[in-house]
Write a protein that holds these residues in place. Structure first.
Motif, PDB file in Angstrom:
ATOM      1  N   HIS A  17     -17.615  56.309 131.696  1.00 40.25           N
ATOM      2  CA  HIS A  17     -16.682  56.583 132.787  1.00 40.25           C
ATOM      3  C   HIS A  17     -16.242  55.257 133.403  1.00 40.25           C
ATOM      4  N   SER A  18     -15.145  55.306 134.127  1.00 38.88           N
ATOM      5  CA  SER A  18     -14.694  54.162 134.908  1.00 38.88           C
ATOM      6  C   SER A  18     -14.500  54.641 136.337  1.00 38.88           C
ATOM      7  N   LYS A  22     -16.325  49.710 138.282  1.00 36.91           N
ATOM      8  CA  LYS A  22     -17.536  49.752 137.479  1.00 36.91           C
ATOM      9  C   LYS A  22     -17.344  50.694 136.298  1.00 36.91           C
ATOM     10  N   TYR A  23     -18.057  50.375 135.235  1.00 42.80           N
ATOM     11  CA  TYR A  23     -18.219  51.331 134.141  1.00 42.80           C
ATOM     12  C   TYR A  23     -19.503  52.079 134.413  1.00 42.80           C
ATOM     13  N   ILE A  35     -28.327  56.865 133.888  1.00 40.12           N
ATOM     14  CA  ILE A  35     -27.019  56.323 134.245  1.00 40.12           C
ATOM     15  C   ILE A  35     -27.151  54.823 134.449  1.00 40.12           C
ATOM     16  N   TYR A  36     -26.246  54.088 133.825  1.00 38.93           N
ATOM     17  CA  TYR A  36     -26.193  52.638 133.952  1.00 38.93           C
ATOM     18  C   TYR A  36     -24.843  52.277 134.543  1.00 38.93           C
ATOM     19  N   LYS A  37     -24.848  51.516 135.642  1.00 37.16           N
ATOM     20  CA  LYS A  37     -23.616  51.065 136.284  1.00 37.16           C
ATOM     21  C   LYS A  37     -23.401  49.603 135.922  1.00 37.16           C
ATOM     22  N   ILE A  38     -22.250  49.330 135.334  1.00 36.40           N
ATOM     23  CA  ILE A  38     -21.946  47.996 134.827  1.00 36.40           C
ATOM     24  C   ILE A  38     -20.669  47.513 135.499  1.00 36.40           C
ATOM     25  N   ASP A  39     -20.745  46.411 136.207  1.00 35.58           N
ATOM     26  CA  ASP A  39     -19.570  45.845 136.847  1.00 35.58           C
ATOM     27  C   ASP A  39     -18.547  45.463 135.780  1.00 35.58           C
TER      28      ASP A  39
END
Length: 80
Positions: A17-18, A22-23, A35-39
């Motif tokens: 997702h976007s 963040k992704y 869930i992993y939040k990636i800048d």
């Protein structure tokens, strides 16, 4: 939150997702999810996120799912 991609994997469901700069990498197996939040500045677009999902990462994710399930089942047994 916008779905960017469904990433095929034989062991887990992976959705990218976007949202808000963040992704969000959502990985599901049965009734559990990680869930992993990636800048967005940490990777080179969608393909950069997909490149992170290598065999070693999936193996660690699967191990973590097993640990999560074991912890939940133990709690159910103690408190049922």
């Amino acid at each position: 939150m916008r779905v960017v991609a469904d990433i095929p994997n034989p062991h887990v469901k992976i959705t990218l997702h976007s949202y808000n700069g963040k992704y969000i990498l959502k990985i599901e197996k049965a009734n559990l999810e990680q869930i992993y939040k990636i800048d967005e500045t940490e990777v080179d677009g969608d393909e950069g996120v997909k490149a992170l999902i290598d065999e070693e990462f999936i193996e660690l994710v699967l191990n973590r799912f097993q640990d999560m399930r074991d912890a939940f089942v133990s709690s159910l047994r103690r408190n049922a």
